[in-house]
Design a protein around this motif. Sequence first.
Motif, PDB file in Angstrom:
ATOM      1  N   SER A   5      -9.489   7.820  -7.941  1.00 33.50           N
ATOM      2  CA  SER A   5      -8.666   7.565  -7.590  1.00 33.50           C
ATOM      3  C   SER A   5      -9.202   5.782  -7.735  1.00 33.50           C
ATOM      4  O   SER A   5      -9.705   6.081  -6.785  1.00 33.50           O
ATOM      5  N   HIS A   7      -8.280   2.249  -4.667  1.00 37.41           N
ATOM      6  CA  HIS A   7      -7.296   1.929  -3.783  1.00 37.41           C
ATOM      7  C   HIS A   7      -7.690   0.830  -3.786  1.00 37.41           C
ATOM      8  O   HIS A   7      -8.887   0.546  -3.962  1.00 37.41           O
ATOM      9  N   GLN A   8      -6.911  -0.324  -2.852  1.00 32.86           N
ATOM     10  CA  GLN A   8      -6.973  -1.363  -2.439  1.00 32.86           C
ATOM     11  C   GLN A   8      -7.021  -1.826  -0.824  1.00 32.86           C
ATOM     12  O   GLN A   8      -7.023  -0.550  -0.202  1.00 32.86           O
ATOM     13  N   THR A   9      -7.675  -2.583  -0.757  1.00 36.73           N
ATOM     14  CA  THR A   9      -7.575  -2.903   1.622  1.00 36.73           C
ATOM     15  C   THR A   9      -7.902  -4.831   0.151  1.00 36.73           C
ATOM     16  O   THR A   9      -7.741  -5.255  -0.626  1.00 36.73           O
ATOM     17  N   GLU A 150      -7.102  -2.284   5.571  1.00 35.06           N
ATOM     18  CA  GLU A 150      -6.779  -0.681   4.546  1.00 35.06           C
ATOM     19  C   GLU A 150      -5.981  -0.622   4.194  1.00 35.06           C
ATOM     20  O   GLU A 150      -6.144   0.431   2.832  1.00 35.06           O
ATOM     21  N   GLY A 151      -5.361  -1.483   3.477  1.00 35.98           N
ATOM     22  CA  GLY A 151      -4.549  -1.544   1.616  1.00 35.98           C
ATOM     23  C   GLY A 151      -3.867  -0.426   2.194  1.00 35.98           C
ATOM     24  O   GLY A 151      -3.198   0.178   2.391  1.00 35.98           O
ATOM     25  N   SER A 152      -2.588  -0.759   0.867  1.00 31.47           N
ATOM     26  CA  SER A 152      -1.821   0.840   0.243  1.00 31.47           C
ATOM     27  C   SER A 152      -1.380   0.240  -0.180  1.00 31.47           C
ATOM     28  O   SER A 152      -0.831  -0.764  -1.450  1.00 31.47           O
ATOM     29  N   MET A 153      -0.908   1.554  -1.318  1.00 30.33           N
ATOM     30  CA  MET A 153      -0.446   1.630  -2.752  1.00 30.33           C
ATOM     31  C   MET A 153       0.546   2.042  -2.256  1.00 30.33           C
ATOM     32  O   MET A 153       1.456   1.514  -3.647  1.00 30.33           O
ATOM     33  N   ASP A 154       1.525   1.488  -1.231  1.00 28.50           N
ATOM     34  CA  ASP A 154       3.436   1.523  -1.432  1.00 28.50           C
ATOM     35  C   ASP A 154       2.764  -0.141  -1.392  1.00 28.50           C
ATOM     36  O   ASP A 154       3.033  -0.724  -0.296  1.00 28.50           O
ATOM     37  N   GLU A 158       2.230  -3.166   1.201  1.00 29.57           N
ATOM     38  CA  GLU A 158       0.695  -3.943   0.222  1.00 29.57           C
ATOM     39  C   GLU A 158       1.405  -5.504  -0.142  1.00 29.57           C
ATOM     40  O   GLU A 158       0.776  -6.368   0.559  1.00 29.57           O
ATOM     41  N   LEU A 170     -10.844  -3.796  -4.342  1.00 28.21           N
ATOM     42  CA  LEU A 170     -10.488  -2.696  -4.842  1.00 28.21           C
ATOM     43  C   LEU A 170     -11.804  -1.056  -4.546  1.00 28.21           C
ATOM     44  O   LEU A 170     -13.386  -1.066  -4.372  1.00 28.21           O
ATOM     45  N   VAL A 173     -12.256   6.393  -4.633  1.00 27.52           N
ATOM     46  CA  VAL A 173     -11.094   7.193  -4.054  1.00 27.52           C
ATOM     47  C   VAL A 173     -12.456   8.863  -4.117  1.00 27.52           C
ATOM     48  O   VAL A 173     -11.614   8.550  -5.657  1.00 27.52           O
TER      49      VAL A 173
END
Length: 190
Positions: A5, A7-9, A150-154, A158, A170, A173
Motif C-alpha cells: 500500500s 502511504h504519505q507523510t 507521519e502523514g495520514s490517510m484520514d 491529512e 509517498l 508499506v
Amino acid sequence: GLQVSVHQTFLIDLKQEETTPFANLKGSLRRNIKSANAELEMVNDTSQLHTLFEYQKHTLSRKDVSQAYGYADMRRLMDAAITNNSAALWLAKKQDDIQAMVWNVWDAERSYYFMGAQKPGNDNYKAMPALLWHCIKEAKARGNTYFDLEGSMDPGVERFFRGFGGRRELYLVLKKQDSLLWKLKELDKP
C-alpha cells in the motif's frame, strides 16, 4: 505473498531559518499558534501517557475504529524511547487542564509526530497546532534536519498536516501475514 500500500507523510525542512517554516504555515494555523502562545503552557510530562491513551481511545471510538494497541504496548514503547533519550510527551495545558497532547519521537536526523489527541469534547482548535509548532521548534533546536508529520490517510488529518506546509512524500508499506486468524479477521472488514 506481500500486500503493498502507498502511504504519505509531510516533511518540514528544519535546515532553513525558523521564520521560513512558520511563514509556510497556512494563515489560520499561524493565527491559532500566536493566540495559543498567550493562553496555553507547553510542558513535557511522560507520566501522562495514560491520559493520551484515554484521549486516543475516545477519538478512535468516535470514528468507529477499534484501538489496535493497549496501554501496556504504549508504555513499553515510551519506556524504550525514554531509555534512548528519544521521546517527549508534550501537553498543551490551560492552567491544569490538558487540552491536547503530542507524543514526539526522534533519531539523529528526523523528529516524528508519533501520536496525538485532543481532550474529548474540547473545542480548542489552537492547542494541537501550537503543540506541533512547539515540537518543530524543539526538533530544530535539537539539530534534527526534518520534522516528519507521519502523514495520514484520514482526510481530515491529512488536510490539517498539509496546512503545515511540508513537502509531501509517498512511501510504500509492505505487509506479510501468515496467521490464518488474522486473514479471517481481515476478510470481515468492509
